[in-house]
Design a protein around this motif. Structure first.
Motif: not given
Length: 291
Positions: A105-107, A231-235
């Motif tokens: 669930q993490l990056v 997750q999703g922060l980069k996008e």
């Protein structure tokens, strides 16, 4: 030709309007970029890095919120998406349990500080040199090891140390602040004390301390501090992600901020802004990653 006073007043009024418009545009830009929510624990190292990143992201035009949590809650908040990032992922050992449970669930954006160390710390005047010899001096330490908050990885490792070395000492929970206060009191009175310690930490700059040897290597070797994001922060916020990804500094950099934060009536956020202002060349490298 001398300008009429009315001309000067009109010109000044125009400048004021232009300045106000620029500030309004800047505020709108910040609002358009959105808010980055950072999670942290009240450890001196994490307070320093989180406030520095807050100041850097604000310089980039973001609004920034911070939440002080326990270590477990900090990791869970990023995994669930309640917060965007943490700057305190001690890996591969200290936080290995949190990371193993939540990895999907993490990056992990990588290392922001290299060369950390964990262990039992005592004043240099204490005779004992090794954890293996602590039982011989248990009375000198009042039968206890002074620890920090129970959710910290170093506390779990210290419980393992007590078992591995069959120590006749109890691990006392508290916080980073209560630990350092107990250490100060013991040093002022030249008494023996053993605390859960780590590097980087401002206490090594203030007092003459030493790590006890760990012949069984329960605490492990040198670690790194990682930046972990949801997750999703980069996008969703690519520029903020790029800045968080690029963030890396040294133990000396962090130590400088931590020492500033130990001054009387210190404001960690204001100290972070001062450090950022005085280290713009380094900060600009992080900001340039977003361009």
């Amino acid at each position: 030709m001398k300008k009429h006073p009315l001309y000067r007043r009109i010109r000044l009024a125009g400048l004021a309007l232009a300045t106000g418009a620029a500030l309004t545009a800047g505020a709108a830009q910040a609002q358009d970029k959105g808010t980055v929510h950072l999670a942290y624990v009240e450890w001196s190292s994490t307070v320093a890095s989180t406030n520095v990143m807050r100041a850097v992201l604000e310089q980039a035009g973001y609004e920034v919120e911070t939440s002080s949590l326990s270590a477990a809650a900090m990791w869970q908040s990023v995994a669930s998406g309640d917060t965007d990032a943490l700057l305190a992922g001690w890996l591969p050992t200290t936080h290995e349990d949190y990371y193993a449970q939540l990895e999907d669930q993490l990056v992990d954006t990588g290392v922001n500080l290299d060369g950390t160390k964990l262990g039992l710390v005592v004043p240099s005047y204490v005779e004992v040199e090794s954890i293996a010899d602590l039982n011989e001096y248990a009375d000198d330490f009042d039968g206890k090891i002074v620890g920090i908050d129970p959710g910290a990885g170093i506390m779990r490792l210290t419980e393992d140390v007590i078992d591995a070395y069959e120590l006749d000492l109890d691990l006392q929970t508290g916080s980073g602040a209560t630990m350092s206060a107990a250490l100060k009191t013991a040093i002022d009175n030249e008494e023996a004390i053993a605390v859960t310690g780590w590097t980087p930490h401002w206490m090594f700059a203030r007092w003459d301390l030493k790590y006890l040897e760990d012949p069984k290597n329960v605490y492990g070797g040198a670690e790194q501090i990682h930046t972990i994001v949801r997750q999703g922060l980069k996008e969703e916020m690519p520029e903020a992600y790029a800045i968080l990804d690029a963030f890396a500094w040294t133990a000396e950099d962090m130590g400088e901020v931590m020492l500033m934060n130990q001054e009387e009536d210190a404001d960690p956020y204001e100290n972070a802004k001062q450090w950022v202002e005085e280290n713009q060349e380094q900060v600009q490298e992080w900001l340039d990653a977003a361009s």
